[in-house]
Design a protein around this motif. Sequence first.
Motif, short mmCIF file in Angstrom:
data_model
loop_
_atom_site.label_atom_id
_atom_site.label_comp_id
_atom_site.label_asym_id
_atom_site.label_seq_id
_atom_site.Cartn_x
_atom_site.Cartn_y
_atom_site.Cartn_z
N ASP A 41 1.17 -1.08 -0.16
CA ASP A 41 0.07 -0.09 -0.12
C ASP A 41 1.06 1.30 -0.09
OD1 ASP A 41 -2.79 1.47 0.06
OD2 ASP A 41 -1.58 2.25 2.51
N ILE A 42 2.44 1.35 0.86
CA ILE A 42 2.79 2.59 0.81
C ILE A 42 3.18 2.47 -1.11
CG2 ILE A 42 5.19 2.96 1.74
CD1 ILE A 42 5.00 2.04 4.12
N ILE A 43 3.78 1.61 -1.16
CA ILE A 43 4.16 1.58 -2.90
C ILE A 43 2.88 1.96 -3.80
CG2 ILE A 43 5.33 0.55 -4.66
CD1 ILE A 43 6.73 -2.04 -2.60
N LEU A 44 1.91 1.57 -3.88
CA LEU A 44 1.14 2.05 -4.18
C LEU A 44 0.35 3.72 -4.16
CD1 LEU A 44 -1.40 -0.73 -4.65
CD2 LEU A 44 0.06 -0.38 -6.51
N ARG A 45 0.56 3.85 -2.73
CA ARG A 45 0.27 5.59 -2.65
C ARG A 45 1.28 6.85 -3.02
NH1 ARG A 45 0.60 5.28 2.72
NH2 ARG A 45 -1.03 4.43 3.40
N THR A 46 2.84 6.12 -3.55
CA THR A 46 3.98 6.83 -3.88
C THR A 46 3.90 7.14 -4.93
OG1 THR A 46 4.58 5.97 -2.03
CG2 THR A 46 6.35 7.30 -3.47
N LEU A 47 3.85 5.79 -5.55
CA LEU A 47 4.13 5.55 -6.90
C LEU A 47 2.44 6.48 -7.95
CD1 LEU A 47 4.37 4.72 -9.79
CD2 LEU A 47 2.62 2.39 -9.69
N SER A 48 1.02 6.45 -7.39
CA SER A 48 -0.15 7.26 -7.50
C SER A 48 0.24 8.40 -7.68
CB SER A 48 -1.23 7.01 -7.02
OG SER A 48 -0.88 7.55 -5.25
N LEU A 56 8.97 10.50 -5.82
CA LEU A 56 8.93 9.02 -5.71
C LEU A 56 9.58 9.21 -4.52
CD1 LEU A 56 7.57 6.53 -6.56
CD2 LEU A 56 9.57 5.97 -8.15
N GLY A 57 11.23 9.82 -4.33
CA GLY A 57 11.66 9.49 -3.40
C GLY A 57 11.83 10.56 -1.95
N ASP A 58 11.05 11.29 -2.28
CA ASP A 58 11.21 12.25 -0.76
C ASP A 58 10.82 11.40 -0.06
OD1 ASP A 58 9.76 14.93 -0.19
OD2 ASP A 58 10.88 15.86 -1.10
N PHE A 59 11.23 12.85 1.24
CA PHE A 59 10.21 12.03 2.28
C PHE A 59 10.47 13.06 3.91
CE2 PHE A 59 15.19 12.64 3.06
CZ PHE A 59 14.80 12.54 4.71
N ILE A 60 10.12 14.30 2.96
CA ILE A 60 10.42 15.08 4.08
C ILE A 60 8.77 15.79 3.41
CG2 ILE A 60 11.11 17.93 4.45
CD1 ILE A 60 13.62 17.33 3.38
N VAL A 61 8.06 16.09 2.73
CA VAL A 61 7.20 16.42 3.11
C VAL A 61 6.09 15.58 3.25
CG1 VAL A 61 4.84 17.50 0.88
CG2 VAL A 61 7.59 18.27 0.29
N PRO A 62 5.96 14.01 2.69
CA PRO A 62 5.52 13.15 3.62
C PRO A 62 5.48 13.40 4.86
CG PRO A 62 6.09 12.49 1.57
CD PRO A 62 6.98 13.58 1.81
N GLN A 63 5.86 13.35 5.27
CA GLN A 63 6.37 14.40 7.56
C GLN A 63 6.14 15.64 7.32
OE1 GLN A 63 10.41 13.44 8.21
NE2 GLN A 63 10.30 11.70 8.96
N PHE A 105 13.35 -1.39 0.12
CA PHE A 105 12.81 -0.55 0.21
C PHE A 105 12.59 0.29 -0.64
CE2 PHE A 105 9.43 -1.30 2.95
CZ PHE A 105 8.04 -0.58 2.27
N THR A 106 14.56 0.48 -0.68
CA THR A 106 15.29 1.42 -1.25
C THR A 106 15.58 1.03 -2.96
OG1 THR A 106 16.51 1.84 0.15
CG2 THR A 106 17.85 2.61 -2.32
N LEU A 107 15.62 -0.60 -3.23
CA LEU A 107 15.29 -1.04 -4.75
C LEU A 107 14.29 -0.23 -5.17
CD1 LEU A 107 16.50 -3.35 -6.72
CD2 LEU A 107 15.45 -4.83 -5.32
N VAL A 108 12.97 -0.68 -4.63
CA VAL A 108 11.55 -0.19 -5.03
C VAL A 108 11.78 0.92 -6.23
CG1 VAL A 108 9.29 0.35 -4.80
CG2 VAL A 108 10.58 -1.42 -3.10
N PRO A 109 12.41 2.28 -5.73
CA PRO A 109 12.13 3.31 -6.29
C PRO A 109 13.19 3.31 -7.52
CG PRO A 109 13.02 3.91 -4.50
CD PRO A 109 12.13 2.47 -4.13
N ILE A 110 14.41 2.48 -7.47
CA ILE A 110 14.83 2.04 -8.53
C ILE A 110 14.93 1.20 -9.88
CG2 ILE A 110 17.28 1.21 -8.79
CD1 ILE A 110 18.52 0.82 -6.21
N PHE A 142 5.62 7.34 3.47
CA PHE A 142 5.84 7.36 1.82
C PHE A 142 7.03 6.97 1.68
CE2 PHE A 142 2.27 9.99 1.02
CZ PHE A 142 2.71 10.37 -0.34
N ILE A 143 7.61 5.58 0.35
CA ILE A 143 9.13 5.36 0.12
C ILE A 143 9.75 5.66 0.53
CG2 ILE A 143 10.58 4.11 -1.52
CD1 ILE A 143 8.23 3.09 -3.79
N GLY A 144 10.28 6.92 0.68
CA GLY A 144 11.53 7.90 1.14
C GLY A 144 11.43 7.80 2.45
N SER A 145 9.95 8.62 3.45
CA SER A 145 10.11 8.36 5.02
C SER A 145 9.79 6.71 5.36
CB SER A 145 8.27 9.01 5.35
OG SER A 145 7.54 8.01 4.17
#
Length: 308
Positions: A80-87, A248-255, A284-289, A263-266
């Motif tokens: 669900d985290i992957i789909l949320r980030t991708l969408s 896809l890789g951001d973790f600051i805005v979702p926090q 999890f790092t492999l997913v955005p790659i 999200f994937i980054g967070s």
Amino acid sequence: MSQATPTATRRLSNLLYRRPNLYLALLLVPPLIWFGAIYLGSLLSLLWQGFYTFDDFTMAVTPQLTLGNFTALFNPSNFDIILRTLSMAIAVSIASATLAFPIAYYMARYTSGKTKAFFYIAVMMPMWASYIVKAYAWTLLLAKGGVAQWFVQQLSLAPVLQFILEIPGVGGSTLSTSHLGRFLVFVYIWLPFMILPIQASLERLPPSLLQASADLGARPRQTFTQVILPLSVPGIAAGSIFTFSLTLGDFIVPQLVGPPGYFIGSMVYAQQGAIGNMPMAAAFTLVPIVLIAIYLSMVKRLGAFDAL
């Protein structure tokens, strides 16, 4: 000795001139070694840790190899985290392209000299500010009683906003606690990365092509849909590389903005920092790659790399 040094230098210069491939290799080998050792080496080392085992009881990482971390990515919560980030990445790319195209078209076709310089500065000026400062500023703008809510009330759009916030998957009590607010922040931050590639692709359109379209009897709408828009697709695809990968890789805005939810980054940040589960963070790092590699293969067919 005074003549030996110039002679040796001249011989080396002649050798490099006769062998341009050797000259090119001498220029490229040092940065490639640095890139391979520092960047790719550290990345591969991180991904290799994804095969390690994390002991939930002792909170320790052991070098016992396992595929459990990668199979855990397909658990409902992680998937669900992957789909949320991708969408979100896809939605931000589409919205950025929609907003960027009119601005880029006006810059390319109707500005010159000081006016074009003004637009360039206006587009790039937000990029000069700190990313974290902009994210924190948006938390204040979108908060309850903030500037965004004031504009909504002045435009009598409060019922419309309330209806949008009640939609499943978008909702939240305010913009700052909703996926809609998170989406707005992403679009604002990454919009310049979409405007500039589109503007560059539109500037490369020869005016004679547009004149030929008009001479053949095409209406302005036909010229836009059949000539301008298809030829600007490489620029749109090039800009989407930035908006898609950065979201896809951001973790600051979702926090900072939006409802609670990883999200994937967070998720990578939380697993590595708060929990210390480096193997799961590496998985999890492999997913955005993988997702970015698939996306690059798709936009390459649209000529995105030619427009960069």
